[in-house]
Design a protein around this motif. Structure first.
Motif, PDB file in Angstrom:
ATOM      1  N   THR A   2     -87.724 -89.821  42.407  1.00  0.00           N
ATOM      2  CA  THR A   2     -88.970 -89.148  42.071  1.00  0.00           C
ATOM      3  C   THR A   2     -89.542 -88.452  43.292  1.00  0.00           C
ATOM      4  OG1 THR A   2     -89.438 -90.862  40.452  1.00  0.00           O
ATOM      5  CG2 THR A   2     -91.274 -89.507  41.124  1.00  0.00           C
ATOM      6  N   GLN A   3     -89.973 -87.213  43.095  1.00  0.00           N
ATOM      7  CA  GLN A   3     -90.567 -86.466  44.193  1.00  0.00           C
ATOM      8  C   GLN A   3     -91.994 -86.956  44.434  1.00  0.00           C
ATOM      9  OE1 GLN A   3     -90.552 -82.248  43.606  1.00  0.00           O
ATOM     10  NE2 GLN A   3     -91.420 -81.822  45.614  1.00  0.00           N
ATOM     11  N   MET A   4     -92.362 -87.127  45.688  1.00  0.00           N
ATOM     12  CA  MET A   4     -93.670 -87.643  46.069  1.00  0.00           C
ATOM     13  C   MET A   4     -94.594 -86.483  46.430  1.00  0.00           C
ATOM     14  SD  MET A   4     -95.535 -90.335  46.763  1.00  0.00           S
ATOM     15  CE  MET A   4     -95.100 -91.792  47.651  1.00  0.00           C
ATOM     16  N   VAL A   5     -95.850 -86.555  45.986  1.00  0.00           N
ATOM     17  CA  VAL A   5     -96.864 -85.568  46.362  1.00  0.00           C
ATOM     18  C   VAL A   5     -97.215 -85.809  47.821  1.00  0.00           C
ATOM     19  CG1 VAL A   5     -99.226 -84.785  45.938  1.00  0.00           C
ATOM     20  CG2 VAL A   5     -97.768 -85.438  44.010  1.00  0.00           C
ATOM     21  N   ASP A   6     -97.232 -84.755  48.613  1.00  0.00           N
ATOM     22  CA  ASP A   6     -97.529 -84.867  50.035  1.00  0.00           C
ATOM     23  C   ASP A   6     -98.970 -85.331  50.243  1.00  0.00           C
ATOM     24  OD1 ASP A   6     -98.671 -83.118  52.619  1.00  0.00           O
ATOM     25  OD2 ASP A   6     -96.757 -84.161  52.948  1.00  0.00           O
ATOM     26  N   LEU A   7     -99.149 -86.410  50.975  1.00  0.00           N
ATOM     27  CA  LEU A   7    -100.453 -87.017  51.209  1.00  0.00           C
ATOM     28  C   LEU A   7    -101.430 -86.038  51.855  1.00  0.00           C
ATOM     29  CD1 LEU A   7    -102.412 -89.472  51.424  1.00  0.00           C
ATOM     30  CD2 LEU A   7    -101.329 -89.947  53.637  1.00  0.00           C
ATOM     31  N   CYS A  11    -104.778 -84.509  50.055  1.00  0.00           N
ATOM     32  CA  CYS A  11    -106.111 -84.816  50.581  1.00  0.00           C
ATOM     33  C   CYS A  11    -106.861 -83.551  50.996  1.00  0.00           C
ATOM     34  CB  CYS A  11    -106.013 -85.797  51.741  1.00  0.00           C
ATOM     35  SG  CYS A  11    -105.521 -87.461  51.195  1.00  0.00           S
ATOM     36  N   ASN A  12    -106.137 -82.541  51.465  1.00  0.00           N
ATOM     37  CA  ASN A  12    -106.780 -81.273  51.823  1.00  0.00           C
ATOM     38  C   ASN A  12    -107.297 -80.515  50.603  1.00  0.00           C
ATOM     39  OD1 ASN A  12    -106.441 -81.596  54.577  1.00  0.00           O
ATOM     40  ND2 ASN A  12    -104.452 -80.569  54.594  1.00  0.00           N
ATOM     41  N   GLN A  13    -106.794 -80.826  49.423  1.00  0.00           N
ATOM     42  CA  GLN A  13    -107.230 -80.163  48.192  1.00  0.00           C
ATOM     43  C   GLN A  13    -108.518 -80.772  47.644  1.00  0.00           C
ATOM     44  OE1 GLN A  13    -105.280 -77.462  47.400  1.00  0.00           O
ATOM     45  NE2 GLN A  13    -104.222 -78.189  49.226  1.00  0.00           N
ATOM     46  N   ILE A  14    -108.888 -81.940  48.131  1.00  0.00           N
ATOM     47  CA  ILE A  14    -110.072 -82.653  47.639  1.00  0.00           C
ATOM     48  C   ILE A  14    -111.287 -82.195  48.420  1.00  0.00           C
ATOM     49  CG2 ILE A  14    -111.144 -84.922  47.341  1.00  0.00           C
ATOM     50  CD1 ILE A  14    -108.250 -86.033  47.118  1.00  0.00           C
ATOM     51  N   THR A  15    -112.233 -81.555  47.723  1.00  0.00           N
ATOM     52  CA  THR A  15    -113.441 -81.061  48.387  1.00  0.00           C
ATOM     53  C   THR A  15    -114.574 -82.083  48.369  1.00  0.00           C
ATOM     54  OG1 THR A  15    -114.148 -80.003  46.338  1.00  0.00           O
ATOM     55  CG2 THR A  15    -112.893 -78.652  47.894  1.00  0.00           C
ATOM     56  N   THR A  16    -114.576 -82.956  47.368  1.00  0.00           N
ATOM     57  CA  THR A  16    -115.611 -83.991  47.261  1.00  0.00           C
ATOM     58  C   THR A  16    -114.930 -85.347  47.153  1.00  0.00           C
ATOM     59  OG1 THR A  16    -116.977 -82.427  46.032  1.00  0.00           O
ATOM     60  CG2 THR A  16    -117.647 -84.722  45.973  1.00  0.00           C
ATOM     61  N   PRO A  17    -115.010 -86.175  48.195  1.00  0.00           N
ATOM     62  CA  PRO A  17    -114.312 -87.469  48.178  1.00  0.00           C
ATOM     63  C   PRO A  17    -115.072 -88.541  47.385  1.00  0.00           C
ATOM     64  CG  PRO A  17    -115.370 -87.162  50.280  1.00  0.00           C
ATOM     65  CD  PRO A  17    -115.616 -85.912  49.497  1.00  0.00           C
ATOM     66  N   ASP A  32    -102.755 -76.992  36.745  1.00  0.00           N
ATOM     67  CA  ASP A  32    -102.268 -75.718  37.269  1.00  0.00           C
ATOM     68  C   ASP A  32    -100.779 -75.738  37.607  1.00  0.00           C
ATOM     69  OD1 ASP A  32    -104.848 -74.806  37.031  1.00  0.00           O
ATOM     70  OD2 ASP A  32    -105.323 -75.017  39.165  1.00  0.00           O
ATOM     71  N   GLY A  33    -100.147 -76.900  37.511  1.00  0.00           N
ATOM     72  CA  GLY A  33     -98.718 -77.007  37.787  1.00  0.00           C
ATOM     73  C   GLY A  33     -98.379 -77.181  39.251  1.00  0.00           C
ATOM     74  N   GLN A  34     -99.386 -77.347  40.107  1.00  0.00           N
ATOM     75  CA  GLN A  34     -99.105 -77.555  41.527  1.00  0.00           C
ATOM     76  C   GLN A  34     -98.570 -78.965  41.780  1.00  0.00           C
ATOM     77  OE1 GLN A  34    -102.040 -75.949  44.336  1.00  0.00           O
ATOM     78  NE2 GLN A  34    -103.060 -75.027  42.566  1.00  0.00           N
ATOM     79  N   ILE A  35     -98.926 -79.880  40.876  1.00  0.00           N
ATOM     80  CA  ILE A  35     -98.341 -81.224  40.865  1.00  0.00           C
ATOM     81  C   ILE A  35     -97.671 -81.357  39.506  1.00  0.00           C
ATOM     82  CG2 ILE A  35     -98.758 -83.703  40.940  1.00  0.00           C
ATOM     83  CD1 ILE A  35    -101.225 -83.176  42.644  1.00  0.00           C
ATOM     84  N   ALA A  36     -96.375 -81.547  39.496  1.00  0.00           N
ATOM     85  CA  ALA A  36     -95.603 -81.555  38.247  1.00  0.00           C
ATOM     86  C   ALA A  36     -95.568 -82.937  37.606  1.00  0.00           C
ATOM     87  CB  ALA A  36     -94.180 -81.089  38.527  1.00  0.00           C
ATOM     88  N   VAL A  37     -95.375 -82.920  36.291  1.00  0.00           N
ATOM     89  CA  VAL A  37     -95.191 -84.175  35.558  1.00  0.00           C
ATOM     90  C   VAL A  37     -93.960 -84.875  36.139  1.00  0.00           C
ATOM     91  CG1 VAL A  37     -94.616 -85.173  33.317  1.00  0.00           C
ATOM     92  CG2 VAL A  37     -96.262 -83.299  33.457  1.00  0.00           C
TER      93      VAL A  37
END
Length: 169
Positions: A2-7, A11-17, A32-37
């Motif tokens: 399984t491909q892992m989402v880069d940490l 985290c850089n995509q999160i504007t409000t933690p 949006d398909g930037q993270i795939a099923v």
């Protein structure tokens, strides 16, 4: 594997933690398909450490996405993307369960299409003629309604109900 989402990227995509901010960012990236099923999400503790927040905050965001069938998995086995149909909806819909494909809406929680509603003018005018309209002692169900629905009840009622003189009007 399984491909892992880069940490760092995630985290850089999160504007409000916050719980809401993390859930919205993740669902937006998935939609949006930037993270795939099928991709595995970074570990809760790693995300929390990178964002400087409590792991409970990230865990609560994942929990929200699990309710919507977007994420799956739990505990140390990891969390992965299991769906991509996240739809924003009001908070009142949070308690709605998955009732299956054949159910279109729970009318207790949603608003029906006004074009499908019956005309109520005659019924409302008849109700205004009822002497018991605003009475706290009025019967909860009228005798004609009881007679109409009783044959279709799937099982016997636990309490028996007998019409009174007021309900017969």
């Amino acid at each position: 594997m399984t491909q892992m989402v880069d940490l760092n990227w995630f985290c850089n995509q999160i504007t409000t933690p916050s719980v809401k901010g993390i859930a919205q960012a993740a669902s937006g990236l998935i939609r949006d398909g930037q993270i795939a099923v099928g991709m595995q999400m970074p570990a809760v503790r790693e995300i929390a450490e990178r964002l400087g927040i409590s792991p409970a905050t990230v865990s609560a965001a994942w929990s929200q996405l699990r309710k919507h069938k977007v994420l799956a998995g739990k505990g140390r086995s990891g969390v992965w993307v299991s769906g991509n149909s996240v739809m924003p909806r009001p908070i009142r819909f949070e308690k709605i369960g998955n009732y299956g494909e054949h159910i279109r809406a729970d009318l207790a929680m949603a608003s029906p299409d006004p074009a499908l509603l019956p005309e109520l003018q005659n019924a409302l005018q008849a109700a205004l003629q009822s002497p018991q309209l605003n009475s706290y002692t009025r019967e909860a169900i009228s005798a004609p309604l009881l007679q109409a629905i009783t044959p279709r009840w799937p099982y016997p009622a636990e309490a028996s109900w007998q019409p009174t003189a007021a309900s017969m009007r």
